[in-house]
Motif scaffolding. Structure first.
Motif, short mmCIF file in Angstrom:
data_model
loop_
_atom_site.label_atom_id
_atom_site.label_comp_id
_atom_site.label_asym_id
_atom_site.label_seq_id
_atom_site.Cartn_x
_atom_site.Cartn_y
_atom_site.Cartn_z
N LEU A 169 -2.08 6.34 5.74
CA LEU A 169 -0.60 5.67 5.18
C LEU A 169 -0.67 4.06 5.30
O LEU A 169 -1.22 3.57 6.18
CB LEU A 169 0.41 6.25 5.69
N GLY A 170 0.15 3.25 4.54
CA GLY A 170 0.18 2.06 4.36
C GLY A 170 1.92 1.20 4.32
O GLY A 170 2.18 1.89 3.33
N THR A 171 1.61 0.24 4.88
CA THR A 171 3.49 -0.29 5.40
C THR A 171 3.30 -1.54 5.78
O THR A 171 2.49 -2.10 6.57
CB THR A 171 3.92 0.74 5.56
N PRO A 172 4.07 -2.15 4.71
CA PRO A 172 3.97 -3.81 5.02
C PRO A 172 5.22 -4.14 6.32
O PRO A 172 6.09 -2.65 5.90
CB PRO A 172 4.68 -4.62 4.46
N THR A 173 5.65 -4.99 6.70
CA THR A 173 6.69 -5.05 7.29
C THR A 173 7.70 -5.87 6.77
O THR A 173 7.39 -6.80 6.25
CB THR A 173 6.34 -5.88 9.38
N TYR A 174 9.06 -5.71 7.12
CA TYR A 174 10.12 -6.33 5.99
C TYR A 174 10.98 -7.20 7.06
O TYR A 174 11.33 -6.71 8.91
CB TYR A 174 11.01 -6.15 5.64
#
Length: 179
Positions: free
Chosen positions: A53-58
């Motif tokens: 699972l992948g996510t960017p950070t905002y």
């Protein structure tokens, strides 16, 4: 051999590109085509014994989603759907994208939300990534546990040249999970 499910959140395409690289590296016999989390259900994730699972950070360490200016739903809207889901027996590896210069005080912090949400659902989190020896330079990250990130952290803005080696090393570390 266990088939790996790859799911990602994105608005700019960075985590999607990384997901596609992971899928290509693993090959179609090992990994299904990556899916944007906005197009997935909890049942879709539960179909796999191993997930990446992948996510960017905002902004200040936030997940991508409507409140952070995304054009479509993402992890922010998906994670509440996990309430009551049982991921016991599932292995979950995490990767995150961040910018350690511009967001040094919250570098890749959104990854921690995925870690905590899936841990609470009984998943075994695998693929913690060492900070020491990997040329990171940031002030703080919520995604740290005991001097390690809760998953692979990539900085495509400042260290894109390190991504291939980091990614391959991480996938080699994960290999026992699907063999």
């Amino acid at each position: 051999m266990t088939k790996v499910g790859i799911f990602f959140g994105t608005d700019t395409g960075t985590t999607r590109r990384i997901a596609k690289t992971i899928a290509k590296t693993l090959g179609p016999d090992m990994a299904d085509k990556p899916v944007n989390i906005r197009n997935a259900t909890v049942a879709d994730l539960l179909n796999y014994d191993v997930l990446i699972l992948g996510t960017p950070t905002y902004g200040d360490g936030e997940l991508p989603g409507l409140s952070t200016g995304n054009m479509t739903e993402s992890w922010e809207e998906f994670l509440p759907k996990l309430n009551g889901a049982d991921f016991a027996g599932k292995k979950v590896a995490l990767y995150g994208a961040g910018d350690q210069q511009k967001y040094s005080g919250n570098f890749a912090s959104a990854l921690r939300y995925l870690h905590d949400a899936f841990s609470e659902c009984g998943a075994q989190i695998i693929g913690h990534w060492p900070i020491a020896g990997n040329d990171y330079d940031f002030k703080h990250s919520e995604s740290m546990l005991d001097d390690r990130f809760v998953g692979l952290v990539l900085d495509e803005d400042n260290q894109r040249d390190l991504t291939p080696l980091r990614l391959q090393s991480w996938l080699d570390q994960l290999a026992p999970a699907w063999s």
